[in-house]
Write a protein that holds these residues in place. Structure first.
Motif, PDB file in Angstrom:
ATOM      1  N   UNK A   1       0.811  -1.223   0.000  1.00 14.00           N
ATOM      2  CA  UNK A   1       0.000   0.000   0.000  1.00 14.00           C
ATOM      3  C   UNK A   1       0.845   1.274   0.000  1.00 14.00           C
ATOM      4  N   UNK A   2       1.932   1.289   0.781  1.00 14.08           N
ATOM      5  CA  UNK A   2       2.821   2.450   0.761  1.00 14.08           C
ATOM      6  C   UNK A   2       3.391   2.657  -0.645  1.00 14.08           C
ATOM      7  N   UNK A   3       3.801   1.566  -1.262  1.00 15.75           N
ATOM      8  CA  UNK A   3       4.429   1.628  -2.583  1.00 15.75           C
ATOM      9  C   UNK A   3       3.480   2.237  -3.621  1.00 15.75           C
ATOM     10  N   UNK A   4       2.239   1.738  -3.690  1.00 21.24           N
ATOM     11  CA  UNK A   4       1.322   2.237  -4.721  1.00 21.24           C
ATOM     12  C   UNK A   4       0.891   3.671  -4.435  1.00 21.24           C
ATOM     13  N   UNK A   5       0.754   4.047  -3.174  1.00 25.60           N
ATOM     14  CA  UNK A   5       0.382   5.425  -2.862  1.00 25.60           C
ATOM     15  C   UNK A   5       1.511   6.395  -3.187  1.00 25.60           C
ATOM     16  N   UNK A   6       2.755   5.985  -2.953  1.00 23.45           N
ATOM     17  CA  UNK A   6       3.892   6.837  -3.325  1.00 23.45           C
ATOM     18  C   UNK A   6       3.980   6.982  -4.843  1.00 23.45           C
ATOM     19  N   UNK A   7       3.720   5.886  -5.566  1.00 21.17           N
ATOM     20  CA  UNK A   7       3.711   5.972  -7.032  1.00 21.17           C
ATOM     21  C   UNK A   7       2.606   6.916  -7.517  1.00 21.17           C
ATOM     22  N   UNK A   8       1.470   6.892  -6.845  1.00 16.57           N
ATOM     23  CA  UNK A   8       0.357   7.744  -7.252  1.00 16.57           C
ATOM     24  C   UNK A   8       0.676   9.220  -7.085  1.00 16.57           C
ATOM     25  N   UNK A   9       1.635   9.536  -6.235  1.00 17.26           N
ATOM     26  CA  UNK A   9       2.006  10.934  -6.005  1.00 17.26           C
ATOM     27  C   UNK A   9       3.036  11.441  -7.005  1.00 17.26           C
ATOM     28  N   UNK A  10       3.555  10.566  -7.873  1.00 12.67           N
ATOM     29  CA  UNK A  10       4.582  10.956  -8.850  1.00 12.67           C
ATOM     30  C   UNK A  10       3.919  11.198 -10.205  1.00 12.67           C
ATOM     31  N   UNK A  11       3.969  12.398 -10.734  1.00 14.46           N
ATOM     32  CA  UNK A  11       3.330  12.700 -12.026  1.00 14.46           C
ATOM     33  C   UNK A  11       3.882  11.821 -13.141  1.00 14.46           C
ATOM     34  N   UNK A  12       2.993  11.398 -14.042  1.00 13.04           N
ATOM     35  CA  UNK A  12       3.405  10.626 -15.204  1.00 13.04           C
ATOM     36  C   UNK A  12       3.267   9.127 -15.045  1.00 13.04           C
ATOM     37  N   UNK A  13       3.055   8.638 -13.850  1.00 14.43           N
ATOM     38  CA  UNK A  13       2.900   7.202 -13.658  1.00 14.43           C
ATOM     39  C   UNK A  13       1.458   6.781 -13.899  1.00 14.43           C
ATOM     40  N   UNK A  14       1.267   5.488 -14.119  1.00 13.24           N
ATOM     41  CA  UNK A  14      -0.077   4.962 -14.342  1.00 13.24           C
ATOM     42  C   UNK A  14      -0.975   5.238 -13.140  1.00 13.24           C
ATOM     43  N   UNK A  15      -0.411   5.089 -11.942  1.00  7.39           N
ATOM     44  CA  UNK A  15      -1.202   5.316 -10.736  1.00  7.39           C
ATOM     45  C   UNK A  15      -1.552   6.789 -10.565  1.00  7.39           C
ATOM     46  N   UNK A  16      -0.671   7.688 -11.016  1.00  2.00           N
ATOM     47  CA  UNK A  16      -0.936   9.123 -10.874  1.00  2.00           C
ATOM     48  C   UNK A  16      -2.129   9.553 -11.711  1.00  2.00           C
ATOM     49  N   UNK A  17      -2.369   8.862 -12.828  1.00  3.22           N
ATOM     50  CA  UNK A  17      -3.496   9.204 -13.679  1.00  3.22           C
ATOM     51  C   UNK A  17      -4.827   9.016 -12.954  1.00  3.22           C
ATOM     52  N   UNK A  18      -4.876   8.047 -12.056  1.00  4.96           N
ATOM     53  CA  UNK A  18      -6.107   7.801 -11.301  1.00  4.96           C
ATOM     54  C   UNK A  18      -6.204   8.684 -10.067  1.00  4.96           C
ATOM     55  N   UNK A  19      -5.066   9.226  -9.635  1.00  3.17           N
ATOM     56  CA  UNK A  19      -5.057  10.024  -8.427  1.00  3.17           C
ATOM     57  C   UNK A  19      -4.991   9.160  -7.179  1.00  3.17           C
ATOM     58  N   UNK A  20      -4.651   9.792  -6.079  1.00  8.09           N
ATOM     59  CA  UNK A  20      -4.494   9.046  -4.830  1.00  8.09           C
ATOM     60  C   UNK A  20      -5.807   8.387  -4.417  1.00  8.09           C
ATOM     61  N   UNK A  21      -6.925   9.103  -4.583  1.00  8.55           N
ATOM     62  CA  UNK A  21      -8.223   8.536  -4.196  1.00  8.55           C
ATOM     63  C   UNK A  21      -8.560   7.315  -5.046  1.00  8.55           C
ATOM     64  N   UNK A  22      -8.327   7.429  -6.352  1.00 11.07           N
ATOM     65  CA  UNK A  22      -8.603   6.298  -7.235  1.00 11.07           C
ATOM     66  C   UNK A  22      -7.744   5.099  -6.910  1.00 11.07           C
ATOM     67  N   UNK A  23      -6.463   5.344  -6.624  1.00 11.40           N
ATOM     68  CA  UNK A  23      -5.563   4.259  -6.258  1.00 11.40           C
ATOM     69  C   UNK A  23      -6.008   3.611  -4.953  1.00 11.40           C
TER      70      UNK A  23
END
Length: 437
Positions: free
Chosen positions: A167-189
């Motif tokens: 969970x820490x890993x995917x949330x940190x990825x979501x905070x980095x612009x340009x990643x797949x997870x960032x496109x969904x945003x922290x809430x979406x992730x």
């Protein structure tokens, strides 16, 4: 023959060669991890150039993801609720206090030592290098002279912390612009990768385990196909999360818990076989894939990283294996009445391995801007861990075991002598247990 063909021959040759001398090497500092990583460096771009991530990325990433999926599923499957109740203060403290502190310490220490990375890329470094891998120091948790409390604690910790760090890993990825997870945003992730993946893992694993027991009660399934069935459930839990844009690893980890619980909860009175034996084939296959993954790691990550060493990377790797692990362990065990040698032993045996390698390659797939430096840091840290923990496992287990025997004989109510439930030690292709010798 193509380069890919020679790479397969090399991997098969290394695997077969180690298998032939595995018992002979089991009592020496030359661990299987050292052999496979060293061989990987030789067949990688740095020497023979038989394996290259840029040339053959898909099969390499698929291999590593399959290995981690099986390890997550089978590790979680072996953990029982009683492991965290009876004598569970040790894994509970290590996971509930030590793991978050390790992520935070790794994040903070990376700040001055790894300039050029953003705050969230630095956080990724801390998260990727937090989970431990008992396979790299198996002797540390299998030597019978080491008190059962310590072996049990390290076993449970290493089985859970790789899943808990996701969970820490995917949330940190979501905070980095340009990643797949960032496109969904922290809430979406949060909803897809954490909540939805957890729910799907519980559903697939729980239903899969219940159906297994239903079939076993009627004598419809053979022992061999029970082993295959487990693989199917593990793969299904991973893929059903992936196709719904969730986290396959989180789903596989949760599914392992649910599957193992269902096997034990709905066990019938006529069964003679321990439900945990259902995982033998999957554990051995996962262990084989993990060993091959270490070989690939040596080829595609560590070998190239050795050509770009810097004092900052080396210093961070050393601190990651010492301060980042040992200080949080010491803080988490404060007031536990464990003796300093025990705290030091537990703190030292926090080797980094498969989970860190796979998470690092997932960062490569996400095209994180600082991926080159991040990859080198992870590679050097894991490589150093393979060497140091592999070399020290046998010697330190023997020394600590002798200390415990002497102290236990002279001390009443020694905390280290606290009885714990007998739990199956997860199988890994490495030094055999003493009972296997």
């Amino acid at each position: 023959m193509s380069g890919g063909g020679w790479a397969v021959v090399a991997v098969a040759g290394v695997t077969a060669a180690y298998a032939l001398v595995s018992r002979r090497l089991s009592s020496t500092p030359l661990s299987s991890a050292i052999v496979f990583v060293g061989a990987g460096i030789l067949i990688g771009p740095a020497v023979l150039d038989l394996v290259d991530l840029e040339r053959d990325p898909a099969p390499i990433i698929a291999l590593l993801e399959a290995a981690l999926t099986l390890v997550l599923f089978t590790d979680a499957m072996t953990i029982r609720r009683r492991d965290l109740r009876t004598g569970g203060f040790l894994p509970g403290r290590l996971l509930g206090i030590g793991l978050p502190l390790s992520i935070g310490a790794g994040w903070l220490l990376a700040w001055p030592l790894l300039p050029g990375l953003t705050v969230w890329e630095l956080a990724l470094v801390g998260a990727i290098l937090a989970p431990t891998d008992a396979a790299l120091g198996k002797t540390a948790i299998s030597d019978p002279r080491v008190p059962a409390l310590v072996r049990h604690g390290l076993n449970v910790e290493s089985g859970l912390n790789d899943g808990m760090v996701l969970p820490f890993f995917v949330l940190f990825l979501a905070a980095i612009p340009g990643t797949h997870y960032a496109e969904e945003g922290v809430a979406g992730v949060f909803w897809r990768a954490l909540v939805l993946s957890t729910a799907l893992g519980l559903l697939v694993g729980g239903l899969g385990g219940r159906l297994m027991q239903w079939s076993r009660a009627r004598g419809w399934v053979t022992r061999e196909w029970r082993q295959v069935y487990l693989l199917a459930v593990a793969v299904a839990s991973y893929e059903v999360a992936v196709v719904t844009d969730g986290s396959g690893f989180i789903a596989a980890w949760v599914a392992g818990f649910a599957f193992g619980f269902a096997l034990r909860r709905y066990r019938t009175g006529v069964e003679k076989e321990d439900p945990d034996r259902t995982a033998e084939f999957a554990e051995n296959l996962g262990a084989l894939l993990a060993s091959i993954s270490l070989l690939v790691f040596g080829a595609v990550l560590l070998g190239p990283a050795l050509e770009h060493l810097s004092w900052r990377i080396i210093l961070y790797a050393v601190l990651s294996l010492t301060v980042v692990r040992m200080l949080p362990v010491a803080l988490s065990l404060a007031g536990s009445r464990l003796r300093p040698p025990t705290v030091a032993y537990i703190g030292w045996f926090g080797p980094r391995g498969l989970a860190s390698v796979v998470l690092a390659l997932l960062v490569v797939e996400e095209h994180v801007p600082g991926v080159e430096l991040l990859g080198r840091v992870v590679a050097i840290t894991v490589g150093l861990s393979v060497l140091l923990h592999g070399v020290s496992a046998v010697v330190l287990a023997e020394r600590y075991g002798r200390w415990y025997e002497k102290t236990a004989a002279a001390t009443r109510d020694l905390r280290e002598s606290t009885p714990v439930p007998v739990s199956p030690v997860r199988r890994r292709l490495g030094p055999p247990d003493k009972s296997e010798m």
